[in-house]
Design a protein around this motif. Structure first.
Motif, short mmCIF file in Angstrom:
data_model
loop_
_atom_site.label_atom_id
_atom_site.label_comp_id
_atom_site.label_asym_id
_atom_site.label_seq_id
_atom_site.Cartn_x
_atom_site.Cartn_y
_atom_site.Cartn_z
N ARG A 110 -7.93 0.00 0.85
CA ARG A 110 -8.89 0.80 0.07
C ARG A 110 -8.21 1.45 -1.12
NH1 ARG A 110 -13.52 -1.44 1.35
NH2 ARG A 110 -13.82 -1.51 3.61
N LEU A 111 -7.01 1.98 -0.89
CA LEU A 111 -6.30 2.62 -1.99
C LEU A 111 -5.91 1.61 -3.07
CD1 LEU A 111 -4.01 5.16 -0.07
CD2 LEU A 111 -6.04 5.65 -1.45
N GLN A 112 -5.48 0.43 -2.66
CA GLN A 112 -5.14 -0.60 -3.65
C GLN A 112 -6.36 -1.00 -4.47
OE1 GLN A 112 -3.40 -3.76 -1.35
NE2 GLN A 112 -1.38 -2.78 -1.23
N ASP A 113 -7.50 -1.17 -3.80
CA ASP A 113 -8.73 -1.50 -4.52
C ASP A 113 -9.12 -0.37 -5.48
OD1 ASP A 113 -8.80 -3.84 -3.11
OD2 ASP A 113 -10.27 -3.14 -1.63
N PHE A 114 -8.97 0.88 -5.01
CA PHE A 114 -9.35 2.01 -5.85
C PHE A 114 -8.49 2.08 -7.10
CE2 PHE A 114 -8.52 6.45 -7.04
CZ PHE A 114 -9.80 6.85 -7.39
N ASP A 119 -7.26 1.34 -12.87
CA ASP A 119 -6.50 0.75 -13.97
C ASP A 119 -7.39 -0.12 -14.85
OD1 ASP A 119 -4.21 1.99 -13.08
OD2 ASP A 119 -3.56 0.28 -11.86
N ALA A 120 -8.29 -0.88 -14.23
CA ALA A 120 -9.20 -1.72 -15.01
C ALA A 120 -10.10 -0.88 -15.91
CB ALA A 120 -10.04 -2.58 -14.07
N PHE A 121 -10.53 0.27 -15.39
CA PHE A 121 -11.35 1.17 -16.20
C PHE A 121 -10.55 1.68 -17.40
CE2 PHE A 121 -12.55 5.60 -17.13
CZ PHE A 121 -13.86 5.40 -17.56
N GLY A 122 -9.25 2.01 -17.19
CA GLY A 122 -8.43 2.50 -18.28
C GLY A 122 -8.20 1.47 -19.36
#
Length: 350
Positions: A110-114, A119-122
């Motif tokens: 879950r943390l990796q996905d989050f 990062d993708a949003f940034g």
């Protein structure tokens, strides 16, 4: 200058006395409160033991034996609670330890996905905002790291003997407070009350008013907490909404626990189960409840104990900075006692 002093002598004396009282309270709670805390707890316990001792004394049972019976009943109650809670805690720990690898894998995934989505949003942000976004990431990581417990296990375990020593000192002092109640009251009336200028009746009335005002404040805040929680739980369609709302309202009134005692573990559990919406909703509920308490508690508490909200807020903050969470309760009580002292002093000078 002397004329100004003569005209305002009473006000100047009151201001100096108030400043001295605040300074002494600060020094006492900052440096000496830990020494007197076991005896304060012992006195509070004696308030529970005194009715039993008074009743048994009617049957010609010595007061010392009655006080000892009260302590034994307290030990029996603590033993029953410890056995009842201990068995359930052991079962929980055994269940978690058996499934710990599974839970750790889920949390890691879950943390990796989050963070991947973060990062993708940034990367989608304009170049001018990406630098600020990276600084925000670094600041967030620093904050999360600061929340991790620090210090060795040895240093933390070192406080355990001090806790048990304080506990037994509190029990022994409770025994003597109960056994020698009349003698202690007599000594107080002869030596302490004239020195402070406070009668024992006035002091008891002011303390009762402040403590009962605090209880009424917590009951009112429990109503607000329950309303906010049940609405949020129903909107999120959380399981066991009514039960959780009642538990959160009750636990939130306890100064050493708070709503986070349930909402934070609940958020972690739902995050591990893949229900991100409920996890974020629980954290949002926690934030709303904390903001509500910070805004309403000084106003409601000040109304209930007869203090101005600004003075109540100052006394709560002063107590918190000196003692910690316990100071949120103790600060307004000290403010009420100081107010009683100045009222009596004013009446004596009139």
């Amino acid at each position: 200058m002397w004329t100004f002093y003569e005209k305002n002598k009473q006000v100047i004396h009151d201001m100096l006395l108030l400043f001295l009282a605040v300074l002494l309270c600060f020094l006492f709670f900052r440096y000496l409160f830990g020494i007197f805390l076991p005896f304060l707890i012992g006195w509070l316990l004696s308030l529970l033991f005194n009715p039993l001792a008074d009743r048994l004394q009617k049957f010609h049972i010595p007061r010392g034996i009655s006080a000892l019976l009260g302590i034994l009943l307290l030990f029996a109650l603590l033993g029953l609670l410890g056995f009842w809670s201990g068995t359930s805690i052991v079962d929980r720990i055994r269940h978690i330890s058996d499934n710990l690898p599974y839970y750790m894998d889920i949390v890691e995934k879950r943390l990796q996905d989050f963070w991947a989505q973060f990062d993708a949003f940034g990367e989608k942000l304009p170049p001018a905002l990406q630098e600020a976004f990276r600084e925000f990431q670094n600041d967030t990581s620093s904050i999360l790291l600061s929340l991790l417990p620090t210090g060795s296990a040895t240093s933390k375990l070192g406080g355990v003997p001090s806790f048990f020593l304080g506990f037994f000192v509190a029990l022994i002092s409770a025994y003597f407070f109960t056994k020698d109640r009349d003698l202690i009251r007599k000594e107080y009336l002869e030596h302490v009350a004239p020195l402070l200028g406070l009668s024992i009746h006035t002091t008891k009335q002011e303390l009762k008013a402040s403590v009962w005002g605090y209880v009424k404040t917590q009951i009112i805040l429990m109503g607000f907490t329950f309303t906010i929680t049940i609405i949020g739980m129903l909107v999120m369609k959380s399981p066991h909404a009514l039960l959780l709302s009642i538990l959160i309202a009750i636990i939130d009134s306890l100064p050493f626990f708070g709503s986070g005692f349930i909402l934070w573990p609940g958020a972690v559990i739902h995050l591990m189960m893949g229900n991100t919406f409920l996890a974020i909703g629980y954290l949002a509920l926690y934030g709303i409840i904390q903001v509500m308490r910070q805004i309403l508690q000084p106003k409601i508490l000040g109304t209930q104990i007869g203090l101005h909200p600004l003075l109540t807020l100052f006394s709560m903050y002063f107590g918190f900075k000196c003692v910690g969470v316990f100071g949120l309760i103790l600060g307004p009580i000290v403010a009420v006692v100081l107010r009683a002292f100045f009222r009596i002093r004013k009446n004596q000078t009139v």
